[in-house]
Design a protein around this motif. Sequence first.
Motif, PDB file in Angstrom:
ATOM      1  N   ARG A 106       0.789  -1.278  -0.003  1.00 33.89           N
ATOM      2  CA  ARG A 106      -0.065  -0.012  -0.149  1.00 33.89           C
ATOM      3  C   ARG A 106       0.903   1.301   0.186  1.00 33.89           C
ATOM      4  N   ALA A 107       1.901   1.200   0.699  1.00 35.47           N
ATOM      5  CA  ALA A 107       2.818   2.400   0.682  1.00 35.47           C
ATOM      6  C   ALA A 107       3.337   2.523  -0.651  1.00 35.47           C
ATOM      7  N   CYS A 108       3.845   1.731  -1.336  1.00 37.37           N
ATOM      8  CA  CYS A 108       4.257   1.841  -2.595  1.00 37.37           C
ATOM      9  C   CYS A 108       3.146   2.473  -3.703  1.00 37.37           C
ATOM     10  N   LEU A 109       1.991   2.209  -3.504  1.00 35.79           N
ATOM     11  CA  LEU A 109       0.875   2.407  -4.283  1.00 35.79           C
ATOM     12  C   LEU A 109       0.404   3.882  -4.055  1.00 35.79           C
ATOM     13  N   THR A 110       0.778   4.371  -2.812  1.00 32.02           N
ATOM     14  CA  THR A 110       0.322   5.620  -2.377  1.00 32.02           C
ATOM     15  C   THR A 110       1.753   6.577  -2.428  1.00 32.02           C
ATOM     16  N   ALA A 111       2.760   6.096  -3.077  1.00 33.60           N
ATOM     17  CA  ALA A 111       3.873   6.900  -2.974  1.00 33.60           C
ATOM     18  C   ALA A 111       4.124   8.256  -3.094  1.00 33.60           C
ATOM     19  N   ALA A 112       3.192   8.632  -3.811  1.00 29.33           N
ATOM     20  CA  ALA A 112       3.474  10.128  -4.079  1.00 29.33           C
ATOM     21  C   ALA A 112       2.725  10.940  -2.789  1.00 29.33           C
ATOM     22  N   ALA A 113       1.916  10.458  -1.933  1.00 29.70           N
ATOM     23  CA  ALA A 113       1.315  10.914  -0.979  1.00 29.70           C
ATOM     24  C   ALA A 113       2.775  10.957   0.278  1.00 29.70           C
ATOM     25  N   VAL A 114       3.245   9.655   0.275  1.00 26.28           N
ATOM     26  CA  VAL A 114       4.435   9.274   0.899  1.00 26.28           C
ATOM     27  C   VAL A 114       5.342  10.332   0.655  1.00 26.28           C
ATOM     28  N   GLY A 115       5.817  10.366  -0.332  1.00 29.12           N
ATOM     29  CA  GLY A 115       6.980  11.080  -0.805  1.00 29.12           C
ATOM     30  C   GLY A 115       6.785  12.624  -0.897  1.00 29.12           C
ATOM     31  N   ALA A 116       5.582  13.005  -0.467  1.00 23.80           N
ATOM     32  CA  ALA A 116       5.526  14.421  -0.314  1.00 23.80           C
ATOM     33  C   ALA A 116       5.905  15.014   1.308  1.00 23.80           C
ATOM     34  N   GLU A 117       5.811  13.722   1.958  1.00 25.34           N
ATOM     35  CA  GLU A 117       6.165  13.828   3.563  1.00 25.34           C
ATOM     36  C   GLU A 117       7.555  13.561   3.816  1.00 25.34           C
ATOM     37  N   ALA A 118       7.892  12.448   3.263  1.00 23.97           N
ATOM     38  CA  ALA A 118       9.149  11.753   3.564  1.00 23.97           C
ATOM     39  C   ALA A 118      10.313  12.291   2.973  1.00 23.97           C
ATOM     40  N   GLU A 119      11.489  12.438   3.625  1.00 25.65           N
ATOM     41  CA  GLU A 119      12.533  12.948   2.825  1.00 25.65           C
ATOM     42  C   GLU A 119      13.393  12.045   2.131  1.00 25.65           C
ATOM     43  N   PHE A 120      13.185  10.454   2.296  1.00 24.86           N
ATOM     44  CA  PHE A 120      13.948   9.643   1.568  1.00 24.86           C
ATOM     45  C   PHE A 120      13.197   8.291   1.698  1.00 24.86           C
ATOM     46  N   PHE A 121      13.431   7.411   0.555  1.00 26.59           N
ATOM     47  CA  PHE A 121      12.495   5.917   0.621  1.00 26.59           C
ATOM     48  C   PHE A 121      13.791   5.263   0.763  1.00 26.59           C
ATOM     49  N   SER A 122      13.541   3.823   1.585  1.00 27.78           N
ATOM     50  CA  SER A 122      14.661   2.834   1.288  1.00 27.78           C
ATOM     51  C   SER A 122      13.420   1.649   1.242  1.00 27.78           C
ATOM     52  N   PHE A 123      13.492   0.826   0.154  1.00 25.99           N
ATOM     53  CA  PHE A 123      12.679  -0.323  -0.234  1.00 25.99           C
ATOM     54  C   PHE A 123      13.247  -1.400   0.643  1.00 25.99           C
ATOM     55  N   GLY A 124      12.594  -1.925   1.508  1.00 24.53           N
ATOM     56  CA  GLY A 124      12.750  -3.212   2.355  1.00 24.53           C
ATOM     57  C   GLY A 124      12.329  -4.399   1.523  1.00 24.53           C
ATOM     58  N   THR A 125      12.976  -5.017   0.576  1.00 26.29           N
ATOM     59  CA  THR A 125      12.250  -5.811  -0.451  1.00 26.29           C
ATOM     60  C   THR A 125      12.109  -7.212  -0.019  1.00 26.29           C
ATOM     61  N   ASN A 126      12.965  -7.430   1.295  1.00 22.04           N
ATOM     62  CA  ASN A 126      12.546  -8.665   1.691  1.00 22.04           C
ATOM     63  C   ASN A 126      11.190  -8.847   2.058  1.00 22.04           C
ATOM     64  N   ASP A 127      10.566  -7.873   3.073  1.00 21.08           N
ATOM     65  CA  ASP A 127       9.358  -7.619   3.468  1.00 21.08           C
ATOM     66  C   ASP A 127       8.258  -7.482   2.602  1.00 21.08           C
ATOM     67  N   LEU A 128       8.739  -6.451   1.537  1.00 22.36           N
ATOM     68  CA  LEU A 128       7.743  -6.319   0.404  1.00 22.36           C
ATOM     69  C   LEU A 128       7.421  -7.455  -0.220  1.00 22.36           C
ATOM     70  N   THR A 129       8.615  -8.323  -0.589  1.00 19.75           N
ATOM     71  CA  THR A 129       8.293  -9.546  -1.246  1.00 19.75           C
ATOM     72  C   THR A 129       7.367 -10.686  -0.553  1.00 19.75           C
ATOM     73  N   GLN A 130       7.697 -10.780   0.943  1.00 14.74           N
ATOM     74  CA  GLN A 130       6.933 -11.396   1.656  1.00 14.74           C
ATOM     75  C   GLN A 130       5.324 -11.012   1.745  1.00 14.74           C
ATOM     76  N   MET A 131       5.064  -9.880   1.695  1.00  9.46           N
ATOM     77  CA  MET A 131       3.807  -9.172   1.729  1.00  9.46           C
ATOM     78  C   MET A 131       3.137  -9.250   0.254  1.00  9.46           C
ATOM     79  N   THR A 132       3.756  -9.076  -0.750  1.00  7.73           N
ATOM     80  CA  THR A 132       3.313  -9.131  -2.228  1.00  7.73           C
ATOM     81  C   THR A 132       2.872 -10.616  -2.433  1.00  7.73           C
ATOM     82  N   TYR A 133       3.855 -11.640  -2.095  1.00  9.79           N
ATOM     83  CA  TYR A 133       3.378 -12.769  -2.314  1.00  9.79           C
ATOM     84  C   TYR A 133       2.623 -13.590  -1.209  1.00  9.79           C
ATOM     85  N   GLY A 134       2.564 -12.960  -0.310  1.00  8.11           N
ATOM     86  CA  GLY A 134       1.765 -13.740   0.812  1.00  8.11           C
ATOM     87  C   GLY A 134       2.471 -14.926   1.537  1.00  8.11           C
ATOM     88  N   TYR A 135       3.772 -14.964   1.051  1.00  2.00           N
ATOM     89  CA  TYR A 135       4.818 -16.162   1.658  1.00  2.00           C
ATOM     90  C   TYR A 135       5.458 -15.657   2.930  1.00  2.00           C
TER      91      TYR A 135
END
Length: 197
Positions: free
Chosen positions: A63-92
């Motif tokens: 959801r954070a990736c899908l709403t990244a424009a809103a998050v980017g307006a507030e956050a000063e940087f992003f770091s993609f935690g791809t381990n957890d993003l993979t886990q949540m995207t696949y449901g594994y």
Amino acid sequence: MEAAVRAQKKGIRVFPEIMIPLIGTVEEYVALRDRVREVAVEVLARAGIKVKYQIGTMMEIPRACLTAAAVGAEAEFFSFGTNDLTQMTYGYSRDDIGKFLPEYLDRRILPVDPFESIDVTGVGQLVRMGVEGGRSARPNLKVGVCGEHGGDPASVAFFHAAGLDYVSCSPYRVPVARLAAAQAVLAEQGGSGSGTA
């Protein structure tokens, strides 16, 4: 912030980047960022010194990736935690995938272990959306990735193409990540990307 104060008092210049993990909504990020700022102001006032710092977020929830424009307006940087993003995207669950992964690989249900090499089609699409959305709100947004994907050559090439500024990974994978990053730049510039760096 206390560590930054101690370092600065010893003459060591520091620039902390404080990352808020696992946000799903911009409101959640803002609430936590504001609390972090309160504590930072309190610690720095008590120490009587100034330390420049940034507050950003881990992009680990789809959801954070899908709403990244809103998050980017507030956050000063992003770091993609791809381990957890993979886990949540696949449901594994990373804890349970070992029970069925060998069969999934044998039957070609999965081409590779998605926790070792980034799933460009699914998870990668979320990363691209996150980068584009974040930079649509903050054009100079610093964007990176942390996790084991940052040490996988195929993943590093994808992250370079997606416009990320940096990768981080386990110390033992740093040499591989550096070589892969150099090869990605050479390939982009029209070189073979297969020479030694």
